[in-house]
Design a protein around this motif. Sequence first.
Motif, PDB file in Angstrom:
ATOM      1  N   MET A   1      52.577  17.294  27.448  1.00 33.02           N
ATOM      2  CA  MET A   1      51.934  17.033  28.708  1.00 33.02           C
ATOM      3  C   MET A   1      51.189  15.699  28.963  1.00 33.02           C
ATOM      4  O   MET A   1      50.639  15.304  28.164  1.00 33.02           O
ATOM      5  CB  MET A   1      51.155  18.159  29.144  1.00 33.02           C
ATOM      6  CG  MET A   1      50.742  18.124  30.579  1.00 33.02           C
ATOM      7  SD  MET A   1      49.829  19.463  31.086  1.00 33.02           S
ATOM      8  CE  MET A   1      49.062  19.216  32.848  1.00 33.02           C
ATOM      9  N   PRO A   2      51.718  15.065  30.117  1.00 35.27           N
ATOM     10  CA  PRO A   2      51.098  13.690  30.075  1.00 35.27           C
ATOM     11  C   PRO A   2      49.613  13.904  30.364  1.00 35.27           C
ATOM     12  O   PRO A   2      49.009  14.688  30.786  1.00 35.27           O
ATOM     13  CB  PRO A   2      51.691  13.041  31.659  1.00 35.27           C
ATOM     14  CG  PRO A   2      52.865  13.824  31.795  1.00 35.27           C
ATOM     15  CD  PRO A   2      52.601  15.098  31.306  1.00 35.27           C
ATOM     16  N   SER A   3      48.808  12.675  29.670  1.00 39.66           N
ATOM     17  CA  SER A   3      47.285  12.976  29.820  1.00 39.66           C
ATOM     18  C   SER A   3      47.000  12.436  31.274  1.00 39.66           C
ATOM     19  O   SER A   3      47.773  11.891  32.100  1.00 39.66           O
ATOM     20  CB  SER A   3      46.713  11.815  28.784  1.00 39.66           C
ATOM     21  OG  SER A   3      47.170  10.529  29.321  1.00 39.66           O
ATOM     22  N   ARG A   4      45.915  12.614  31.763  1.00 39.16           N
ATOM     23  CA  ARG A   4      45.357  12.399  32.993  1.00 39.16           C
ATOM     24  C   ARG A   4      45.179  10.962  33.287  1.00 39.16           C
ATOM     25  O   ARG A   4      44.507  10.230  32.290  1.00 39.16           O
ATOM     26  CB  ARG A   4      43.904  13.218  33.313  1.00 39.16           C
ATOM     27  CG  ARG A   4      43.551  13.257  35.005  1.00 39.16           C
ATOM     28  CD  ARG A   4      42.358  14.373  35.179  1.00 39.16           C
ATOM     29  NE  ARG A   4      42.908  15.679  34.298  1.00 39.16           N
ATOM     30  CZ  ARG A   4      42.544  16.805  34.900  1.00 39.16           C
ATOM     31  NH1 ARG A   4      41.546  16.979  35.919  1.00 39.16           N
ATOM     32  NH2 ARG A   4      42.634  18.018  34.370  1.00 39.16           N
ATOM     33  N   THR A   5      45.296  10.464  34.529  1.00 32.98           N
ATOM     34  CA  THR A   5      45.226   9.097  34.890  1.00 32.98           C
ATOM     35  C   THR A   5      44.272   9.067  36.038  1.00 32.98           C
ATOM     36  O   THR A   5      44.038   9.932  36.713  1.00 32.98           O
ATOM     37  CB  THR A   5      46.488   8.389  35.202  1.00 32.98           C
ATOM     38  OG1 THR A   5      47.119   8.949  36.342  1.00 32.98           O
ATOM     39  CG2 THR A   5      47.425   8.767  33.942  1.00 32.98           C
TER      40      THR A   5
ATOM     41  N   MET B   1      44.505   1.034  29.385  1.00 30.75           N
ATOM     42  CA  MET B   1      45.783   1.184  29.423  1.00 30.75           C
ATOM     43  C   MET B   1      46.448   1.880  28.195  1.00 30.75           C
ATOM     44  O   MET B   1      47.584   2.084  27.992  1.00 30.75           O
ATOM     45  CB  MET B   1      46.458  -0.254  29.321  1.00 30.75           C
ATOM     46  CG  MET B   1      46.027  -1.034  30.729  1.00 30.75           C
ATOM     47  SD  MET B   1      46.549  -0.176  32.182  1.00 30.75           S
ATOM     48  CE  MET B   1      48.517  -0.469  31.924  1.00 30.75           C
ATOM     49  N   HIS B   2      45.539   1.921  26.975  1.00 34.30           N
ATOM     50  CA  HIS B   2      45.974   2.737  25.708  1.00 34.30           C
ATOM     51  C   HIS B   2      46.501   4.121  26.275  1.00 34.30           C
ATOM     52  O   HIS B   2      46.478   4.623  27.378  1.00 34.30           O
ATOM     53  CB  HIS B   2      44.735   2.920  24.856  1.00 34.30           C
ATOM     54  CG  HIS B   2      43.691   3.570  25.705  1.00 34.30           C
ATOM     55  ND1 HIS B   2      43.489   4.812  25.831  1.00 34.30           N
ATOM     56  CD2 HIS B   2      42.401   3.079  26.286  1.00 34.30           C
ATOM     57  CE1 HIS B   2      42.428   5.202  26.477  1.00 34.30           C
ATOM     58  NE2 HIS B   2      41.556   4.056  26.790  1.00 34.30           N
ATOM     59  N   GLU B   3      47.170   4.812  25.131  1.00 38.38           N
ATOM     60  CA  GLU B   3      47.467   6.126  25.371  1.00 38.38           C
ATOM     61  C   GLU B   3      46.340   7.147  25.358  1.00 38.38           C
ATOM     62  O   GLU B   3      45.493   7.045  24.739  1.00 38.38           O
ATOM     63  CB  GLU B   3      48.374   6.464  24.019  1.00 38.38           C
ATOM     64  CG  GLU B   3      48.944   8.023  24.104  1.00 38.38           C
ATOM     65  CD  GLU B   3      49.851   8.443  22.729  1.00 38.38           C
ATOM     66  OE1 GLU B   3      50.108   9.415  22.574  1.00 38.38           O
ATOM     67  OE2 GLU B   3      50.133   7.354  22.040  1.00 38.38           O
ATOM     68  N   GLY B   4      46.417   8.086  26.397  1.00 40.34           N
ATOM     69  CA  GLY B   4      45.396   8.914  26.871  1.00 40.34           C
ATOM     70  C   GLY B   4      45.496  10.213  25.958  1.00 40.34           C
ATOM     71  O   GLY B   4      46.296  10.439  25.269  1.00 40.34           O
ATOM     72  N   ASP B   5      44.541  11.130  26.204  1.00 41.27           N
ATOM     73  CA  ASP B   5      44.552  12.384  25.595  1.00 41.27           C
ATOM     74  C   ASP B   5      43.742  13.498  26.772  1.00 41.27           C
ATOM     75  O   ASP B   5      42.768  12.902  27.583  1.00 41.27           O
ATOM     76  CB  ASP B   5      44.250  12.556  24.257  1.00 41.27           C
ATOM     77  CG  ASP B   5      42.832  12.111  24.132  1.00 41.27           C
ATOM     78  OD1 ASP B   5      41.800  12.907  24.629  1.00 41.27           O
ATOM     79  OD2 ASP B   5      42.400  10.971  23.463  1.00 41.27           O
ATOM     80  N   ASP B   6      43.987  14.646  26.418  1.00 43.44           N
ATOM     81  CA  ASP B   6      42.991  15.545  27.429  1.00 43.44           C
ATOM     82  C   ASP B   6      42.049  16.180  26.632  1.00 43.44           C
ATOM     83  O   ASP B   6      41.383  17.430  27.072  1.00 43.44           O
ATOM     84  CB  ASP B   6      43.936  16.691  28.282  1.00 43.44           C
ATOM     85  CG  ASP B   6      44.841  15.786  29.278  1.00 43.44           C
ATOM     86  OD1 ASP B   6      44.232  14.792  29.838  1.00 43.44           O
ATOM     87  OD2 ASP B   6      45.638  16.455  29.722  1.00 43.44           O
ATOM     88  N   ALA B   7      41.347  15.857  25.258  1.00 47.74           N
ATOM     89  CA  ALA B   7      40.534  16.381  24.514  1.00 47.74           C
ATOM     90  C   ALA B   7      39.017  16.517  25.206  1.00 47.74           C
ATOM     91  O   ALA B   7      38.508  17.434  25.034  1.00 47.74           O
ATOM     92  CB  ALA B   7      40.507  15.861  23.052  1.00 47.74           C
ATOM     93  N   TRP B   8      39.029  15.607  26.118  1.00 47.02           N
ATOM     94  CA  TRP B   8      37.732  15.590  26.709  1.00 47.02           C
ATOM     95  C   TRP B   8      37.484  16.758  27.742  1.00 47.02           C
ATOM     96  O   TRP B   8      36.366  16.929  28.285  1.00 47.02           O
ATOM     97  CB  TRP B   8      37.566  14.224  27.309  1.00 47.02           C
ATOM     98  CG  TRP B   8      38.532  14.024  28.680  1.00 47.02           C
ATOM     99  CD1 TRP B   8      39.918  13.307  28.169  1.00 47.02           C
ATOM    100  CD2 TRP B   8      38.555  13.967  29.967  1.00 47.02           C
ATOM    101  NE1 TRP B   8      40.615  13.190  29.427  1.00 47.02           N
ATOM    102  CE2 TRP B   8      39.821  13.698  30.430  1.00 47.02           C
ATOM    103  CE3 TRP B   8      37.480  14.605  30.712  1.00 47.02           C
ATOM    104  CZ2 TRP B   8      39.997  13.955  31.778  1.00 47.02           C
ATOM    105  CZ3 TRP B   8      38.026  15.039  32.111  1.00 47.02           C
ATOM    106  CH2 TRP B   8      39.327  14.493  32.661  1.00 47.02           C
TER     107      TRP B   8
ATOM    108  N   VAL C   1      43.139   8.203  30.828  1.00 44.35           N
ATOM    109  CA  VAL C   1      41.760   8.900  30.332  1.00 44.35           C
ATOM    110  C   VAL C   1      41.878   9.434  29.084  1.00 44.35           C
ATOM    111  O   VAL C   1      42.805  10.223  28.896  1.00 44.35           O
ATOM    112  CB  VAL C   1      41.162   9.996  31.439  1.00 44.35           C
ATOM    113  CG1 VAL C   1      39.784  10.444  30.889  1.00 44.35           C
ATOM    114  CG2 VAL C   1      41.330   9.572  32.990  1.00 44.35           C
ATOM    115  N   SER C   2      40.964   9.020  28.221  1.00 42.69           N
ATOM    116  CA  SER C   2      40.926   9.831  26.807  1.00 42.69           C
ATOM    117  C   SER C   2      39.510   9.978  26.290  1.00 42.69           C
ATOM    118  O   SER C   2      38.553   9.353  26.814  1.00 42.69           O
ATOM    119  CB  SER C   2      41.766   8.863  25.891  1.00 42.69           C
ATOM    120  OG  SER C   2      41.024   7.519  25.688  1.00 42.69           O
TER     121      SER C   2
END
Length: 260
Positions: free
Chosen positions: A1-5, A128-135, A97-98
């Motif tokens: 699933m795409p990370s939040r932006t 601009m880096h690759e994001g994640d939703d761990a936060w 957002v990561s």
Amino acid sequence: MPSRTTRTITLAGPDAGAFANAQFSSDVLALATGRWQWSGWLDPKGRVRALLQIARLADDRYVVMPRGGDASSLAADLKRFVFRSKVKIDVSGELRVSDGTAVADGDAYEEDDTLVWGEGDASLRIGMHEGDDAWIARHIDKGFAWLPEQALGMLLPPALSMERLDAVAFDKGCFPGQEIAARLHFLGGHKRHLRIVRSDAALQEGHSLHVDGRDVGIVLMHNMYSSSPTSLVVLDDTMSQAETLESQGIQLHVLSTFAE
């Protein structure tokens, strides 16, 4: 699933701090360079049109990150109030957002085109880096709301625990919605509050919650990666510890409530 932006809004110029202080609910003028704080932009009825993180990255440069909503629309509305103020308002491109490593709480800085917001035990990184939703799980646990579209302009500051975050200052002069926010602060009486709930099935961010034919709240954030799904929601104080949602048939258990 795409990370939040998200997109950020930059306020720059000799009057940037004064302009932000007049529009937003926190004491922006007290913010030191290299630091960030919580804030909000309220409408005249005191409802939260945007929950914000504001970083002061230079003496005359502030970066504002809306926690949900359309930054471009917010910036366009802000520009209507510039008048003769010496402030330039710009909107970034889409940023990811990561999660990040530990950074002192309240510290803010730019690193390799990434904006870092320190939270003490962790940090939030926007770039601009690759994001994640761990936060997301951490922010649910801390009551750091990210507002879905359906919640924008619908909630009052106590529902988002904004005073707990020092996102509202009543001793700094006027700002939009101040009269209503102050009335709630001094007289109380608000009947909806921010809570963490556990459910036996996934909840959808932005969905209204109904029990026995009553609208009892709204889902703000959901941690879909947990084996025991948890969500950050705004609920009526009339809700008991455990309820079954109307139509969905989902069992909802209140785990904790955040102070106003």
